[in-house]
Design a protein around this motif. Structure first.
Motif: not given
Length: 332
Positions: A132-143
């Motif tokens: 992910g790149f943005g904050m929510f996208q990075k968090a989603t990728a981590f999940a």
């Protein structure tokens, strides 16, 4: 890699596509360099893009006849692959399915062909690394890269090469694809798992490779992530209704989220009704903080939120499809 492996057979590279003007040109540039070493054609099956996607592909195909633009009036990815195979498949040994909204190693297609030739697999599937790149996208990728979001799925976490029942679709022998009837176009989601079920039932072999993988970019907002997993849940329910294949344990757990959420409203009668829902929420948030501390990733707590959205949407989609199916049966 054996220098003649990917050139000794023919491959049809299929890109289902819709409104991908930001990604399609660099993706085609990468793939065109790879097919310099292959016997391959690239088909972009466009579902009626409203942005500049079609113009970009048309311009590139004018300069490179190995790249073809194909109209996909049904818009679905399953229909795009079926149409491309029906139109061009008779001249090729393998199909390679590429997601327009993803990224791939420079030798991705050649590695797939090498694995197919060496293992004699009818289908070669890959693991996915979510970025992910943005904050929510990075968090989603981590999940999605964790057990909290993927439940330990092999094609999400990666594993040593092995024979499997399902994985992220990458390469398939066209003869096997056609023999089982291709994708079921009534599925907008989970069409890959449904096809894998028919492949295995017909005796075809599916190989999970560890020689390559794809990079996937997750949804960047709560709303789009929710809609995606709502579709996944409906697709899984349709698969069960069609084949009677029961979900495994990792899928059964999120299936319970909507029932315990609804049950929580009974807390007005008995406070204990809220306990199951509270345990799920605390477990997700606790796991998120554990990931943040254990992996030193600040997105852990927000990843827990993304995972809860995925769990809830998947569960809601599953029950919606199940109840609508029962409604259709009663009406008939």
């Amino acid at each position: 890699m054996k220098p003649d492996a990917s050139a000794s057979v023919s491959s049809l590279i299929i890109i289902p596509c819709l409104n991908e003007e930001k990604h399609i040109e660099p993706l085609l540039a990468k793939l065109s360099r790879e097919i310099d070493h292959m016997n391959a054609t690239i088909v972009v099956a466009d579902g009626g893009s409203k942005d500049a996607t079609r113009e970009i592909v048309a311009r590139i195909s004018m300069a490179d006849p190995r790249i073809v633009l194909l109209d996909n009036p049904r818009r679905l990815q399953s229909a795009a692959t079926n149409l491309a195979v029906a139109t061009f498949g008779r001249d090729y040994d393998y199909l390679i399915r590429i997601d327009a909204h993803g990224d791939y190693p420079d030798d991705y297609c050649r590695r797939l062909v090498e694995e197919a030739v060496e293992t004699q697999a009818d289908s070669v599937v890959v693991s996915m690394e979510t970025v992910g790149f943005g904050m929510f996208q990075k968090a989603t990728a981590f999940a999605q890269n964790s057990k909290l979001g993927n439940g330990g799925s092999k094609h999400r976490e990666g594993a040593k090469g092995h024979w499997t029942n399902h994985g992220h679709h990458a390469l398939m022998r066209i003869a096997a694809f056609e023999a089982v009837g291709g994708y079921d176009e009534t599925f907008s989601h989970n069409e890959d798992a449904e096809l894998d079920y028919r492949l295995k039932k017909s005796g075809y072999g599916i190989w999970m490779t560890d020689k390559t993988r794809m990079v996937y970019y997750p949804r960047s907002s709560v709303a789009t992530l929710f809609r995606q997993y709502l579709g996944y849940g409906r697709g899984r329910a349709k698969n069960i209704l069609k084949h009677g294949s029961m979900p495994n344990v990792r899928q059964m757990l999120p299936l319970l989220v909507v029932p315990v959420f609804i049950g929580a409203f009974l807390a007005v009668v008995n406070w204990a009704a809220v306990i199951p829902f509270s345990l799920w929420a605390v477990a997700c948030v606790g796991y998120g903080f554990w990931m943040a501390i254990g992996q030193r990733n600040p997105y852990g707590p927000l990843a827990a939120v993304s995972a809860m959205v995925m769990h809830f949407a998947w569960s809601a989609g599953f029950w919606m499809e199940l109840l609508s199916f029962r409604g259709r049966r009663v009406a008939s």
